[in-house]
Scaffold this motif. Structure first.
Motif, PDB file in Angstrom:
ATOM      1  N   GLN A 116       0.836  -1.203   0.000  1.00 21.28           N
ATOM      2  CA  GLN A 116       0.000   0.000   0.000  1.00 21.28           C
ATOM      3  C   GLN A 116       0.872   1.255   0.000  1.00 21.28           C
ATOM      4  OE1 GLN A 116      -3.191   0.032   2.896  1.00 21.28           O
ATOM      5  NE2 GLN A 116      -3.545  -2.166   2.681  1.00 21.28           N
ATOM      6  N   PHE A 117       0.249   2.363  -0.344  1.00 25.73           N
ATOM      7  CA  PHE A 117       0.845   3.696  -0.324  1.00 25.73           C
ATOM      8  C   PHE A 117       1.766   3.911  -1.519  1.00 25.73           C
ATOM      9  CE2 PHE A 117       3.431   7.187   1.734  1.00 25.73           C
ATOM     10  CZ  PHE A 117       2.426   8.123   1.626  1.00 25.73           C
ATOM     11  N   MET A 118       2.407   5.083  -1.554  1.00 28.07           N
ATOM     12  CA  MET A 118       3.221   5.524  -2.692  1.00 28.07           C
ATOM     13  C   MET A 118       4.523   4.726  -2.785  1.00 28.07           C
ATOM     14  SD  MET A 118       1.557   8.214  -3.976  1.00 28.07           S
ATOM     15  CE  MET A 118       0.452   9.557  -3.515  1.00 28.07           C
ATOM     16  N   PRO A 119       4.785   4.087  -3.916  1.00 36.96           N
ATOM     17  CA  PRO A 119       6.064   3.383  -4.067  1.00 36.96           C
ATOM     18  C   PRO A 119       7.240   4.339  -3.859  1.00 36.96           C
ATOM     19  CG  PRO A 119       4.554   2.800  -5.849  1.00 36.96           C
ATOM     20  CD  PRO A 119       3.914   3.942  -5.092  1.00 36.96           C
ATOM     21  N   GLY A 120       8.222   3.889  -3.094  1.00 41.18           N
ATOM     22  CA  GLY A 120       9.403   4.698  -2.831  1.00 41.18           C
ATOM     23  C   GLY A 120       9.305   5.560  -1.597  1.00 41.18           C
ATOM     24  N   TRP A 121       8.111   5.677  -1.032  1.00 41.14           N
ATOM     25  CA  TRP A 121       7.939   6.473   0.181  1.00 41.14           C
ATOM     26  C   TRP A 121       7.498   5.588   1.334  1.00 41.14           C
ATOM     27  CZ3 TRP A 121       4.838  11.552  -1.256  1.00 41.14           C
ATOM     28  CH2 TRP A 121       5.742  12.491  -1.804  1.00 41.14           C
ATOM     29  N   GLY A 122       7.935   5.937   2.521  1.00 39.26           N
ATOM     30  CA  GLY A 122       7.422   5.312   3.726  1.00 39.26           C
ATOM     31  C   GLY A 122       8.130   4.042   4.136  1.00 39.26           C
ATOM     32  N   ARG A 123       7.696   3.542   5.295  1.00 36.89           N
ATOM     33  CA  ARG A 123       8.192   2.286   5.844  1.00 36.89           C
ATOM     34  C   ARG A 123       7.026   1.304   5.914  1.00 36.89           C
ATOM     35  NH1 ARG A 123      10.481   4.793  11.294  1.00 36.89           N
ATOM     36  NH2 ARG A 123       8.695   6.133  10.876  1.00 36.89           N
ATOM     37  N   ARG A 124       7.314   0.030   5.677  1.00 37.37           N
ATOM     38  CA  ARG A 124       6.272  -0.994   5.675  1.00 37.37           C
ATOM     39  C   ARG A 124       6.696  -2.147   6.571  1.00 37.37           C
ATOM     40  NH1 ARG A 124       6.493   1.941   1.375  1.00 37.37           N
ATOM     41  NH2 ARG A 124       4.624   2.575   0.237  1.00 37.37           N
ATOM     42  N   PRO A 125       6.555  -1.969   7.871  1.00 37.58           N
ATOM     43  CA  PRO A 125       6.942  -3.044   8.796  1.00 37.58           C
ATOM     44  C   PRO A 125       5.945  -4.198   8.729  1.00 37.58           C
ATOM     45  CG  PRO A 125       5.879  -1.270  10.001  1.00 37.58           C
ATOM     46  CD  PRO A 125       6.034  -0.783   8.589  1.00 37.58           C
ATOM     47  N   ASP A 126       6.363  -5.351   9.201  1.00 34.47           N
ATOM     48  CA  ASP A 126       5.408  -6.436   9.376  1.00 34.47           C
ATOM     49  C   ASP A 126       4.343  -5.993  10.379  1.00 34.47           C
ATOM     50  OD1 ASP A 126       6.784  -8.066   7.629  1.00 34.47           O
ATOM     51  OD2 ASP A 126       8.001  -8.992   9.223  1.00 34.47           O
ATOM     52  N   PRO A 127       3.124  -6.491  10.241  1.00 36.10           N
ATOM     53  CA  PRO A 127       2.036  -6.010  11.113  1.00 36.10           C
ATOM     54  C   PRO A 127       2.364  -6.052  12.599  1.00 36.10           C
ATOM     55  CG  PRO A 127       1.138  -7.328   9.339  1.00 36.10           C
ATOM     56  CD  PRO A 127       2.629  -7.426   9.214  1.00 36.10           C
TER      57      PRO A 127
END
Length: 347
Positions: A116-127
């Motif tokens: 989810q969210f904009m590719p290249g932006w943000g962090r995506r931790p495991d739930p």
């Protein structure tokens, strides 16, 4: 260095004031030899409570030159305080300090779910790690930002997980903002007790009284959503297929209803170009929000929510001065007579 002085009629009350910048603090005690730099209608420095400076396009890295330019645009519009609920990266040390940057709160990079969210932006931790990541961010900067929904068919963050994130962020002494543009996401945000809902498109109006009771603020980014809606509606086929049309079409009414219900509404511009806070104030008024309340959302109410007082003895020496009462002439926001930041005139 001479002491700066401003005088005129100060909002929100409209009472006459004569203020002196004692360093970075206002005082009403006269200072001999102070330099009168502006007279007129005076507001506490404006606030853009939802802005993402420093990157030209979604997914781009944070760029120092673009960041400086964006912040200058904010200052020229009278904004002396920003909140960035999401940045392309951790900002440089000078961000939020000195004469070239508004005071600033930020939530570091966005926190989102995988896919989810904009590719290249943000962090995506495991739930399972999401609450800890949010708490760590809030401990560093005072805020964390979670994207709890994205596309219509994406999974919304479970309420139990979001509630744990809220608990851990608060335990770290911070606050949690969430991105939501779908009805299910708004319901989860209110149930979990987040601090601010960003955008809030599709929010069930029945949730407004609980939001007011629990102190959950709404940053509707109304001008940006209204502009996007107009672009979509200009193409009938796109409008027919767009998931955003139903929520965006009633977002202005929802925003006015939030103010009526006693929800703390914060003004935020969200998208480029920066320095467009006047457009957000006018969008709020066009939606039916009284001008006094719309301006409050971009000035004294927003400052108070973020922990800064307005035009009072001992308050930070920020102000914007206009030729006429902006409550009766909203075009004043396009042409400040003077902008004062940290006791210095920057415009």
């Amino acid at each position: 260095m001479s002491v700066l002085r401003i005088r005129g009629f100060a909002l929100p009350e409209g009472e006459p004031v004569d203020l002196y910048a004692d360093g970075d603090r206002w005082t009403s005690d006269p200072v001999p030899g102070a330099e009168l730099v502006a007279e007129g209608w005076i507001l506490p420095g404006l606030v853009d409570a939802h802005t993402h400076p420093g990157a030209e396009a979604p997914g781009d890295p944070l760029d120092d030159g673009i960041l400086r330019s964006d912040l200058r645009a904010h200052l020229e519009s009278g904004v002396t305080l920003i909140r960035s609920p999401g940045l392309a990266d951790d900002p440089p040390d000078w961000f939020g300090h000195g004469d070239q940057s508004p005071r600033a709160f930020h939530a570091g990079p966005w926190i989102a779910q995988h896919g989810q969210f904009m590719p290249g932006w943000g962090r995506r931790p495991d739930p399972a790690e999401l609450p800890a990541v949010a708490a760590e961010q809030a401990a560093r900067t005072g805020w964390a930002k979670i994207v709890i929904d994205w596309k219509p068919d994406d999974q919304v963050i479970p309420v139990a997980l979001l509630r744990e994130a809220v608990t851990r962020v608060h335990a770290a002494g911070g606050r949690l903002a969430v991105h939501t543009q779908h009805t299910a996401g708004g319901a989860v945000a209110v149930e979990a007790g987040v601090d601010t809902i960003e955008h809030g498109m599709g929010l069930d109006p029945q949730l407004l009284p609980p939001m007011a009771e629990r102190g959950i603020a709404l940053t509707p980014t109304l001008a940006a959503i209204s502009s996007s809606l107009a672009t979509i509606l200009a193409d009938p086929e796109r409008a027919r297929r767009s998931w955003a049309v139903p929520g965006a079409s009633v977002h202005a009414a929802l925003t006015a209803a939030a103010v009526e219900a006693g929800v703390t509404v914060l003004a935020g511009t969200d998208s480029r170009p920066h320095g467009a806070i006047g457009g957000e104030i006018r969008a709020l008024v066009a939606a039916g929000v009284p001008a006094h309340d719309a301006i409050a959302a971009a000035s004294w109410t927003a400052r108070s929510y973020l922990g800064l007082p307005g035009l009072a003895d001992g308050a930070p020496a920020d102000a914007v001065v206009y030729d006429a009462d902006p409550r009766t002439d909203l075009t004043q926001f396009d042409k400040p007579r003077a902008v004062v930041l940290r006791g210095k005139r920057v415009l």
